[in-house]
Scaffold this motif. Structure first.
Motif, mmCIF file in Angstrom:
data_model
loop_
_atom_site.group_PDB
_atom_site.id
_atom_site.type_symbol
_atom_site.label_atom_id
_atom_site.label_comp_id
_atom_site.label_asym_id
_atom_site.label_seq_id
_atom_site.Cartn_x
_atom_site.Cartn_y
_atom_site.Cartn_z
ATOM 1 N N HIS A 217 -16.119 -51.579 10.703
ATOM 2 C CA HIS A 217 -15.156 -52.016 9.688
ATOM 3 C C HIS A 217 -13.926 -51.120 9.711
ATOM 4 O O HIS A 217 -12.786 -51.606 9.651
ATOM 5 N N GLU B 107 -15.156 -64.262 4.911
ATOM 6 C CA GLU B 107 -16.333 -63.424 4.692
ATOM 7 C C GLU B 107 -16.110 -62.025 5.235
ATOM 8 O O GLU B 107 -16.480 -61.027 4.600
ATOM 9 N N ARG C 174 -16.028 -58.303 3.236
ATOM 10 C CA ARG C 174 -16.830 -57.146 3.634
ATOM 11 C C ARG C 174 -15.960 -55.921 3.876
ATOM 12 O O ARG C 174 -16.311 -54.806 3.472
ATOM 13 N N ARG D 73 -14.768 -54.473 0.671
ATOM 14 C CA ARG D 73 -15.856 -53.712 0.032
ATOM 15 C C ARG D 73 -15.981 -52.327 0.663
ATOM 16 O O ARG D 73 -16.212 -51.336 -0.041
#
Length: 363
Positions: A60, A97, A101, A104
């Motif tokens: 990420h 989606e 993520r 987050r």
């Protein structure tokens, strides 16, 4: 510092407000997103999170966060700035989606920075990203006829392993990682319970469950008890005391469960879908008519049986809180996001539709 005077004035008003509340972090001590991200990953390692979880967080950061805002200071990231970041991700082709993520993970970076006294803001909390939601969010759930065919095909297999595994997945709703980490000591034949206490990750390591609420106990039917008793007699023994191990008693891989068991079971049950045949390079094989060559493949992964279990419980009248507990969801929102469409009162909906018609047409 700003392209427009109005931007500078807005920053000054916001900064004075933060200073008055005692929550302003000067830019001189505010770390960059790169630096704060490194501290967050370090904290994840200190907390001994699973290796695959940390790897996902690192991806990420490296693939979605650092390339866009890595050089920015945390003190520069306001709510509008985070929304702009989400827009950048969307323009770069990230799915809704994935954007959720990544944001987050950005929120977790801010949380760690606040813990260290390096930030006093949380611009991702309560953030409405307003992302386009075009895909159907409802999980794909096997039909009852498909489940019956899968159970029948698993029973026909020579090894009692597959019948036991399929029945536990359908009627207890365990995650694949929980099935792979389940121990015989966690199967209480006297109390007719399965106690979910650990899981096996993608690296075949036994570890803690995904959240505190994932630790749970589930009732066993007579059918399940008998299937597990039969399988226990033939189950390979090992130091890990696993219920569904590989041939030498170690953790079985998810790929092997599909390739050698659940996949062939679906083929035998005619629960399949057509997929393109590919060559060694992963490209579709084309026939003489210029069309891709198709083959039958298993329709579902093991997680579909977990969804089926939830749908059966809901059909029996379990409320959302009960479903959260039985499924081991970390929050009630996960339950509603996944299965909210199944909590339907069909009779009440029909009455409402008839009443609307009656009021409009008088009949």
């Amino acid at each position: 510092m700003f392209d427009r005077k109005s931007d500078g004035e807005a920053w000054l008003i916001e900064t004075r407000h933060d200073v008055a509340r005692g929550v302003h972090t000067p830019g001189s001590i505010s770390p960059t997103v790169n630096e704060a991200g490194a501290l967050w990953i370090k904290r994840c390692n200190e907390k001994k999170l699973e290796a695959m979880t940390i790897k996902g967080y690192e991806e990420h950061c490296a693939l979605h966060i650092y390339p866009f805002i890595g050089a920015k200071k945390l003190s520069d990231l306001t709510v509008p700035a985070v929304n702009a970041f989400a827009d950048q991700l969307r323009d770069a082709g990230r799915s809704s989606e994935m954007i959720k993520r990544v944001v987050r993970s950005l929120g977790a970076i801010f949380k760690e920075a606040r813990r260290r006294g390096l930030s006093n803001v949380a611009p991702t909390i309560g953030l409405d990203l307003d992302l386009p939601e075009r895909d159907d969010p409802r999980p794909v759930i096997p039909t009852k006829a498909e489940l019956q065919a899968i159970i029948t095909a698993s029973t026909a297999r020579k090894s009692r392993l597959w019948r036991a595994l399929v029945l536990v997945a359908i009627f207890c709703g365990l995650r694949a990682s929980e099935l792979r980490g389940l121990r015989w000591v966690d199967v209480d034949f006297e109390a007719r319970l399965i106690n979910v206490t650990q899981r096996a990750d993608a690296s075949h390591k036994i570890g803690r469950l995904k959240s505190k609420l994932a630790y749970r106990s589930l009732r066993l039917s007579s059918l399940l008890l008998n299937a597990l008793r039969e399988w226990k007699l033939a189950c390979p023994k090992g130091d890990l005391d696993l219920v569904f191990p590989n041939g030498i008693g170690k953790v079985e891989s998810y790929a092997n469960l599909i390739e050698h068991g659940f996949g062939p079971i679906q083929i035998a049950a005619n629960v399949t879908k057509l997929v393109p045949v590919t060559d060694d390079a992963g490209k579709p094989v084309i026939n003489n008519a210029g069309e891709p060559v198709m083959r039958e493949a298993p329709r579902y992964g093991l997680h579909a049986l977990r969804h089926a279990c939830a749908s059966l419980w809901i059909e029996q009248g379990h409320n959302p809180k009960q479903i959260q507990t039985l499924m081991g969801h970390s929050s009630i929102m996960v339950t509603f996001d996944t299965y909210g469409h199944l909590f339907v009162d069909s009779e009440a909906d029909q009455r409402a539709a008839d009443n609307v018609q009656a009021k409009l047409l008088g009949s």
